[in-house]
Scaffold this active site. Sequence first.
Site, PDB file in Angstrom:
ATOM      1  CB  SER A   1      -0.959   0.007   1.202  1.00  0.00           C
ATOM      2  OG  SER A   1      -1.797  -1.140   1.191  1.00  0.00           O
ATOM      3  NE  ARG A   2       3.624   2.115  -4.902  1.00  0.00           N
ATOM      4  CZ  ARG A   2       3.574   0.898  -5.432  1.00  0.00           C
ATOM      5  NH1 ARG A   2       3.537  -0.165  -4.631  1.00  0.00           N
ATOM      6  NH2 ARG A   2       3.566   0.714  -6.727  1.00  0.00           N
ATOM      7  CG  LEU A   3       1.001   2.442   4.074  1.00  0.00           C
ATOM      8  CD1 LEU A   3       0.094   1.838   5.140  1.00  0.00           C
ATOM      9  CD2 LEU A   3       0.927   3.961   4.104  1.00  0.00           C
TER      10      LEU A   3
END
Length: 210
Positions: free
Chosen positions: A187-189
């Site tokens: 989630s691009r975290l």
Amino acid sequence: MSIADLRENYDKNILLEKDISKNPFEQFGIWFEQARVEGGLEPNAMNVSTVDHNGYPHSRICLLKDFDEKGFVFFTNYDSDKGHQLAQNPNISLLFFWMVQQRQVRIQGRVEKLSEQESTEYFNSRPLGSRIGAWASKQSQVITREDLEQRYQDYEKQFGNDVPKPPHWGGYRVVPSSIEFWQGRPSRLHDRLKFTLEQDGSWNLDRLSP
């Protein structure tokens, strides 16, 4: 499929404060060795960015040849574009990207030239063709392929197997002021842990938002 639809799901590893070494050079060594063992073409390939006298950035891929707690070492032609830019502005940025491990390392700092002895010792360890090529190439200057190959043949005849180090060729050590470790996450975290050098020589560690 459009370029905008190209995506990878980063889910192989995590990077938490409790797991990272308190020494950024040691942590770099851990990641570098994993990249070397687990595969991926030339784990020592790095994007080297410099800035010219007009303020324009320039980037190119070079190869890391050594590192320790004094810094990160690479070699080049001092008369190249990057050599002239570093003579005017010693600030530099390095970027390692290891896709197999979904990791990157960003290093910012300043360069210092290696001693003639250090540069000569490394030059003499290079393959014969690379040593001749260092003489043949007027790096960053306009040249035809025919002229380049002719220069190589001329120096090959001149030196044979006994090729001295050119006076315009040598090494730089990048002395870092910050080293950031990036680990891809879902989630691009992503995990971003950045070491910053303090005035007393210690390293401060911060987590950055992805």
